[in-house]
Scaffold this motif. Sequence first.
Motif, mmCIF file in Angstrom:
data_model
loop_
_atom_site.group_PDB
_atom_site.id
_atom_site.type_symbol
_atom_site.label_atom_id
_atom_site.label_comp_id
_atom_site.label_asym_id
_atom_site.label_seq_id
_atom_site.Cartn_x
_atom_site.Cartn_y
_atom_site.Cartn_z
ATOM 1 N N ARG A 2 0.834 -1.203 0.000
ATOM 2 C CA ARG A 2 0.000 0.000 0.000
ATOM 3 C C ARG A 2 0.871 1.255 0.000
ATOM 4 O O ARG A 2 1.935 1.284 0.635
ATOM 5 C CB ARG A 2 -0.900 0.040 1.237
ATOM 6 C CG ARG A 2 -2.049 -0.927 1.251
ATOM 7 C CD ARG A 2 -2.950 -0.650 2.458
ATOM 8 N NE ARG A 2 -2.196 -0.684 3.715
ATOM 9 C CZ ARG A 2 -2.076 -1.763 4.475
ATOM 10 N NH1 ARG A 2 -2.637 -2.916 4.099
ATOM 11 N NH2 ARG A 2 -1.394 -1.711 5.609
ATOM 12 N N VAL A 3 0.389 2.305 -0.674
ATOM 13 C CA VAL A 3 1.042 3.614 -0.616
ATOM 14 C C VAL A 3 -0.042 4.689 -0.519
ATOM 15 O O VAL A 3 -1.215 4.434 -0.816
ATOM 16 C CB VAL A 3 1.932 3.885 -1.853
ATOM 17 C CG1 VAL A 3 3.085 2.908 -1.920
ATOM 18 C CG2 VAL A 3 1.117 3.843 -3.146
ATOM 19 N N ASP A 4 0.358 5.879 -0.129
ATOM 20 C CA ASP A 4 -0.569 7.010 -0.015
ATOM 21 C C ASP A 4 -0.645 7.734 -1.357
ATOM 22 O O ASP A 4 0.249 8.512 -1.708
ATOM 23 C CB ASP A 4 -0.086 7.964 1.090
ATOM 24 C CG ASP A 4 -0.934 9.224 1.188
ATOM 25 O OD1 ASP A 4 -2.012 9.279 0.562
ATOM 26 O OD2 ASP A 4 -0.516 10.159 1.895
ATOM 27 N N GLY A 5 -1.694 7.474 -2.099
ATOM 28 C CA GLY A 5 -1.844 8.072 -3.421
ATOM 29 C C GLY A 5 -1.969 9.578 -3.398
ATOM 30 O O GLY A 5 -1.537 10.264 -4.335
ATOM 31 N N SER A 6 -2.532 10.151 -2.323
ATOM 32 C CA SER A 6 -2.717 11.602 -2.263
ATOM 33 C C SER A 6 -1.388 12.338 -2.149
ATOM 34 O O SER A 6 -1.293 13.524 -2.476
ATOM 35 C CB SER A 6 -3.628 11.983 -1.097
ATOM 36 O OG SER A 6 -3.016 11.674 0.145
ATOM 37 N N SER A 7 -0.354 11.643 -1.692
ATOM 38 C CA SER A 7 0.981 12.247 -1.617
ATOM 39 C C SER A 7 1.741 12.103 -2.939
ATOM 40 O O SER A 7 2.819 12.693 -3.099
ATOM 41 C CB SER A 7 1.794 11.599 -0.495
ATOM 42 O OG SER A 7 1.219 11.867 0.765
ATOM 43 N N LEU A 8 1.182 11.320 -3.847
ATOM 44 C CA LEU A 8 1.832 11.081 -5.136
ATOM 45 C C LEU A 8 1.159 11.822 -6.283
ATOM 46 O O LEU A 8 1.830 12.276 -7.208
ATOM 47 C CB LEU A 8 1.839 9.572 -5.443
ATOM 48 C CG LEU A 8 2.593 8.683 -4.459
ATOM 49 C CD1 LEU A 8 2.332 7.212 -4.768
ATOM 50 C CD2 LEU A 8 4.092 8.972 -4.508
ATOM 51 N N PHE A 9 -0.183 11.909 -6.232
ATOM 52 C CA PHE A 9 -0.948 12.492 -7.327
ATOM 53 C C PHE A 9 -1.952 13.513 -6.796
ATOM 54 O O PHE A 9 -2.692 13.213 -5.853
ATOM 55 C CB PHE A 9 -1.699 11.406 -8.101
ATOM 56 C CG PHE A 9 -0.814 10.364 -8.716
ATOM 57 C CD1 PHE A 9 -0.023 10.664 -9.805
ATOM 58 C CD2 PHE A 9 -0.762 9.073 -8.204
ATOM 59 C CE1 PHE A 9 0.807 9.703 -10.380
ATOM 60 C CE2 PHE A 9 0.047 8.110 -8.762
ATOM 61 C CZ PHE A 9 0.843 8.424 -9.861
ATOM 62 N N PRO A 10 -2.033 14.700 -7.397
ATOM 63 C CA PRO A 10 -2.960 15.722 -6.909
ATOM 64 C C PRO A 10 -4.426 15.377 -7.147
ATOM 65 O O PRO A 10 -5.307 15.940 -6.494
ATOM 66 C CB PRO A 10 -2.556 16.973 -7.712
ATOM 67 C CG PRO A 10 -1.890 16.442 -8.935
ATOM 68 C CD PRO A 10 -1.203 15.183 -8.509
ATOM 69 N N PHE A 11 -4.705 14.451 -8.085
ATOM 70 C CA PHE A 11 -6.102 14.121 -8.378
ATOM 71 C C PHE A 11 -6.679 13.080 -7.408
ATOM 72 O O PHE A 11 -7.833 12.689 -7.544
ATOM 73 C CB PHE A 11 -6.260 13.631 -9.821
ATOM 74 C CG PHE A 11 -5.399 12.450 -10.198
ATOM 75 C CD1 PHE A 11 -5.751 11.155 -9.832
ATOM 76 C CD2 PHE A 11 -4.235 12.630 -10.929
ATOM 77 C CE1 PHE A 11 -4.958 10.069 -10.177
ATOM 78 C CE2 PHE A 11 -3.435 11.539 -11.288
ATOM 79 C CZ PHE A 11 -3.807 10.263 -10.908
#
Length: 499
Positions: free
Chosen positions: A72-81
């Motif tokens: 798992r990773v934090d998508g909000s820290s990777l992509f603004p959308f």
Amino acid sequence: MTNLEMNANMLVDYLQKPTTDFTKEDIIRFIREKQIRMVDFMYPAADGRLKTLNFVINDATYLDTILTCGERVDGSSLFPFIEAGSSDLYVVPRFRTAFVDPFAEIPTLTMLCSFFNKDGEPLESAPEYTLHKACEAFRNVTGMEFEAMGELEYYVIAPETGLFPATDQRGYHESAPFAKFNDFRVKCMHYIAMAGGMIKYGHSEVGNFTRDGKIYEQNEIEFLPTRAEDAADQLLVAKWIIRNLASQYGYDITFAPKITVGKAGSGLHVHMRIMKEGKNQMLADGQLSETARKAIAGMMELAPSITAFGNINPTSYFRLVPHQEAPTNICWGDRNRSVLVRVPLGWTGKSDMSVIANPLEPKNAYDTTQKQTVEMRSPDGSANIYQLMAGLAVACRHGFEMEEALKVAEETYVNVNIHKEEHKEKLNRLRQLPDSCAASAACLQEQRAAFEKHNVFSSKAIDGIIQYLQSFNDASLRQELENNPQGMAELVERYFYCG
């Protein structure tokens, strides 16, 4: 055709199979037998740079778990959308991308990953998956395969020694000692090849200058054409390797499109070819084929919006200015470096040049048609590489969906120096590339239907790209900084490490 002999990738050499055939069992066997102690997952975020997740191999069961399930990773820290309230993503390794990290003190195997959502489905807006969908749509529409390769230009920056100064802006293919960073480039190429990069060649480039006690030398590493998805992976890893090795040498590196006025900017030219059953479709009877001209027509039509993927910070548009080598007119031509899409010199002559140069050699039967490509010259190192490759695949596919593609190709063909006074009328009929991020955003908004067709680019991804480009508010920036060197220097510093 797969040739495993002399392959620089340690996994290919050891497993004796191409990367496309790598399985989880192969990865585990290599890790066991080569005593690999760490596994790294890498994946690009919205800023275009690779992010890293480190795993220590606790035991065989844990190794199997991470290779099978990812993490798992934090998508909000990777992509603004991606919103923080529902931000969890999975990253799952693609075994074909595995390579031994050349920088790691502890033996480490690295793999690039794909993103998946909470339901275990590929993340629609992920740049890597967008490229996959673009290539699939190209295949479904044309019955052919879209291949690509990049020319990676960059500046190396280090203290000036004063010895054997290079001739300003005359660094093209220069040799040592006038070129200072050939050894560094060669080592970069070696590491990139070890990581699976299929390199064509490397050389010093035109740009070089000294300023404030430092030498700035432009270099280029060019790749071989391959599946567009693999080409994008290779470029991303190559940039990571060049930066890491430069850090070890104490050099600075920039892929920025423009770092000072009056000196050569750095592009990310992309060559393309279209394949069917292993044969290059770009030529027919020694001439550029109808297939190639349709693909070019698609690029002519969608060129204004391709900048939204390939030129994504304000300094990009200080490189794309009239009357310089970087293109601004939407046209194409043969061997002409001022056009947007260039048809490079091909091996279409009838003579056997090798035999002429080496009279003792027997006549060879090499199929030189495999070497013919067409080159898009507008992109630069700021590009999101996956989205750029996807945009080009869409544009080439679009050419096969246009009713009058061959007419468009004919009308945009230029075989003269378009900037000469006698060709002014022809020049005035050509459309121009956007002159800012804001203008590129407007072009993408206007042409977005072509990119969203066949569900290649998600509407969310297009919206995000448009908002990102608009955020620079740079519609008049080029004019504002025309006589403001201090402002230009500050802009360059802000985007120095782009891409």
